[in-house]
Design an enzyme around this catalytic site. Structure first.
Site, PDB file in Angstrom:
ATOM      1  N   GLU A  27       0.818  -1.222   0.000  1.00 43.84           N
ATOM      2  CA  GLU A  27       0.000   0.000   0.000  1.00 43.84           C
ATOM      3  C   GLU A  27       0.849   1.269   0.000  1.00 43.84           C
ATOM      4  O   GLU A  27       0.909   2.003   1.007  1.00 43.84           O
ATOM      5  CB  GLU A  27      -0.951   0.014   1.200  1.00 43.84           C
TER       6      GLU A  27
ATOM      7  N   GLU B 132      -6.671  -7.754  -0.296  1.00 46.50           N
ATOM      8  CA  GLU B 132      -7.115  -7.812   1.098  1.00 46.50           C
ATOM      9  C   GLU B 132      -8.617  -7.540   1.129  1.00 46.50           C
ATOM     10  O   GLU B 132      -9.059  -6.447   0.796  1.00 46.50           O
ATOM     11  CB  GLU B 132      -6.393  -6.757   1.947  1.00 46.50           C
TER      12      GLU B 132
END
Ligand code: GAL
Length: 643
Positions: free
Chosen positions: A142, A314
């Protein structure tokens, strides 16, 4: 579509691993992501590697038939590394160091850290690159999470000066482009230029925009460095990064050019709580998430790699720990979110995380398993989803229908110069997407340089900077085009275009925006079929508006197949306008009941009930081939029809 899970063998006793791997496979999972935060266990001292535990973890997972997505651990540089070069951390806009003690404590412009990152990536790639279990590599984790794209460090300042010198050549060109004559801001050399933070009042928006572009380029370069190393040492494996939700700090299209697969991290309940949604929406969708949050990102990230490959790295499995409030999903939502991703063409949905970890920052974040190793609610739903996926089979490519054009630069422009509270290009793009989706339309979110062939209509919610090339492609497009406010309102150097907005788009629709107003909440411009809120534009045109407010001011202007919307539409105006444009495009719309959403693939029609009431599926969506569930959907239910 495959299912996977994020797993941290280093968090658990080694004698649990084999049982974990067996249970993953039994649950229907075939992918497992590991490694992305494990640097301090891989290299506990500078240059001393401890591969043994990771070798054994890989063998155990591989032995259970799982394919591994290996994360590079560059989001978590170990303490010894930070201590060896303390200036590798980023400085925030106040000039404060962002210290060790959590994660992402690095500055993208620090060349010493970049060399260390390359070293650990190479070490991992050389050790595992050709291992048969490794199917993909995730670069870092991320990019930008916790507000880490921009850094106001000396390293960033020096790199920014180089970037500007390469872009402008002569400082006089920069002065002219930025308009530095204003407030005596002229520079005599690139060495005089600082970062745009800590100025007395706002810095020049052109200065900010170049700093945002530069900061984005630093992320692109950092990712490319990793991708190049991994491709060379691990041939045939996919390179993937996990992007975030509602996040625009860097150009994901540019990062995506170096990836095989764009993945993203889907936390619908956390995003609903954290973003702009009204209290009514937050209450109505508390445990389901707004029906368009996941779909918006699925449609966005599908457009971020050249091959359109994407996945969910995710997936929220239960309550998270990081939003203001963290409710539990309604039972059934984990399965629904999984099938919604399938309906949008995901290659994989992977859940975060396997088991809730009782220590440290994320101890309150659910996993598929509870900390006591018992299956949590999510695990049961994953089993159900795995069975559904097997019954549905391959979905095929999504159909080309509505092209929605979006650029990250648009978000930078409206962040830098909102000109009125709450003006966000991202939010406007989301609202257009949501209106189109509630009309049962299928949308692709595309970068401004995408080919438009095959699409039935084009929608541009808000694109302040429009290239010549896009104007050409729009001029050649033969379906209806809907252009939203502020599109074409800036030059590439953040100035008002000489012929006034919408700049070069005047070739498509001969109008001039002569004045803009931003409006406080509760004030607007009302029309018979909806009106404007927040933002309204005054237009000069040689023709009358297609739709006007009750006081006569133009809301929508139309020239042939091109429409211009002169402000921020309320829900009713947007809905009516999208219906009209879709009708012109020959697309059938269906006004879906509250909470119901639809997505078509080449072979199937999927429908999902995000609402809290039972809904009947409109006749027009049904076929004889019901594959999953009924024609009347309870909350959290989905149904799938073969075409
Ligand atoms: C993501 C992140 C994960 C974990 C998760 C918790 O943003 O990639 O490492 O922190 O959130 O929801």
């Amino acid at each position: 579509m495959r299912l996977g899970v994020c797993y941290y063998p280093e968090h658990w006793p080694e004698d649990w691993w084999a049982d974990d791997a067996r249970r993953m496979a039994e649950m229907g999972l075939s992918r497992v992501r590991i490694g992305e935060f494990a640097w301090s266990r891989i290299e506990p001292e500078p240059g001393r590697f401890e591969w043994g535990w990771l070798d054994r973890a890989i063998e155990t997972l591989h032995g259970a038939g799982l394919g591994i997505i290996m994360g590079t651990p560059t989001a978590t540089p170990p303490k010894w590394l930070v201590d060896s070069m303390p200036d590798m951390v980023a400085l925030d806009a106040e000039g404060q160091a962002r210290k060790f003690g959590s994660r992402r404590h690095y500055c993208f412009s620090h060349s010493g850290y970049a060399a260390e990152a390359a070293r650990i990536v190479r070490a991992m790639a050389e050790r595992y690159g050709e291992h048969p279990s490794i199917v993909a590599w995730q670069t870092d984790n991320e990019y930008g999470c916790h507000d880490t794209v921009q850094s106001f460090s000396d390293a960033a300042r020096d790199a920014f000066r180089h970037w500007l010198a390469a872009k402008y050549g002569e400082v006089a060109a920069l002065n002219a482009a930025w308009g530095n004559v204003f407030w005596s801001m002229d520079y005599r050399s690139f060495e005089e230029i600082d970062l745009p933070n800590l100025t007395v009042t706002e810095a020049n928006p052109a200065h900010w925009l170049d700093f945002r572009r530069f900061s984005s380029d630093q992320v692109v370069a950092f990712n490319r460095m990793q991708a190049d190393i991994l491709r060379a040492a691990s041939p045939g494996r996919d390179i993937v990064h996990n992007f975030m939700g509602f996040f625009t700090e860097f150009d994901h299209h540019a990062v995506g050019r170096d990836l095989d697969i764009a993945s993203w991290d889907s936390y619908p309940l956390g995003f609903l709580e954290q973003f702009w949604f009204s209290d009514d929406e937050k209450r109505a969708y508390l445990r389901q998430g707004h029906p368009d949050i996941a779909a918006f990102h699925h449609d966005l990230y599908r457009g971020c790699t050249s091959g359109g490959r994407w996945s969910v790295m995710e997936q929220q499995p239960g309550p998270v720990n990081w939003a203001r409030f963290n409710p539990a999903p309604l039972p059934g939502m984990v399965r629904l979110w999984t099938l919604e991703a399938m309906a949008h063409g995901a290659e994989m949905v992977s859940y975060f995380r396997w088991r809730q970890f009782p220590h440290a920052q994320e101890q309150m974040h659910a996993g598929l398993l509870r900390p006591d190793r018992i299956d949590d609610v999510g695990a049961h739903e994953v089993r159900q989803a795995a069975a559904d996926i097997a019954a549905i089979g391959a979905v095929g490519d999504p159909p080309k229908s509505v092209a929605l054009i979006w650029s990250y630069e648009s978000a930078w422009v409206t962040d830098i110069q909102p000109q009125g509270k709450g003006f966000s290009a991202l939010r406007l793009a989301f609202e257009f997407h949501s209106a189109l989706r509630s009309l049962a339309l299928d949308i692709d979110i595309l970068p401004p340089d995408a080919e438009l062939d095959g699409y039935k209509m084009v929608v541009i919610p808000c694109l302040p900077i429009v290239s010549e090339a896009l104007v050409e492609r729009l001029a050649a497009f033969d379906g209806p085009i809907l252009i939203g406010p502020r599109t074409g309102s800036k030059t590439a150097h953040f100035a008002i275009p000489p012929g006034l907005p919408p700049g070069d788009l005047q070739r498509l629709i001969p109008i001039k925006v002569t004045r803009v107003e931003s409006l406080r909440d509760g004030v607007g411009l009302a029309g018979e079929n909806g009106g404007l809120v927040r933002w309204c534009e005054h237009i000069e045109a040689p023709f009358d508006p297609e739709t006007a407010a009750t006081d006569g001011q133009g809301l929508v202007w139309r020239h042939g197949t091109v429409r211009y919307l002169a402000g921020w539409p309320d829900t009713r105006l947007l809905f009516n306008l999208c219906t009209r444009v879709a009708h012109d495009a020959g697309l059938a719309t269906i006004v879906l009941p509250e909470g119901l959403r639809v997505r078509r693939t080449r072979n199937h029609v999927f429908a999902f009930n995000y609402g809290l009431a039972q809904v009947a599926l409109p006749e027009a969506l049904q076929t004889d081939q019901a594959i999953v569930a009924d024609r009347s959907l309870a909350p959290t239910e989905c149904c799938v029809f073969g075409k």
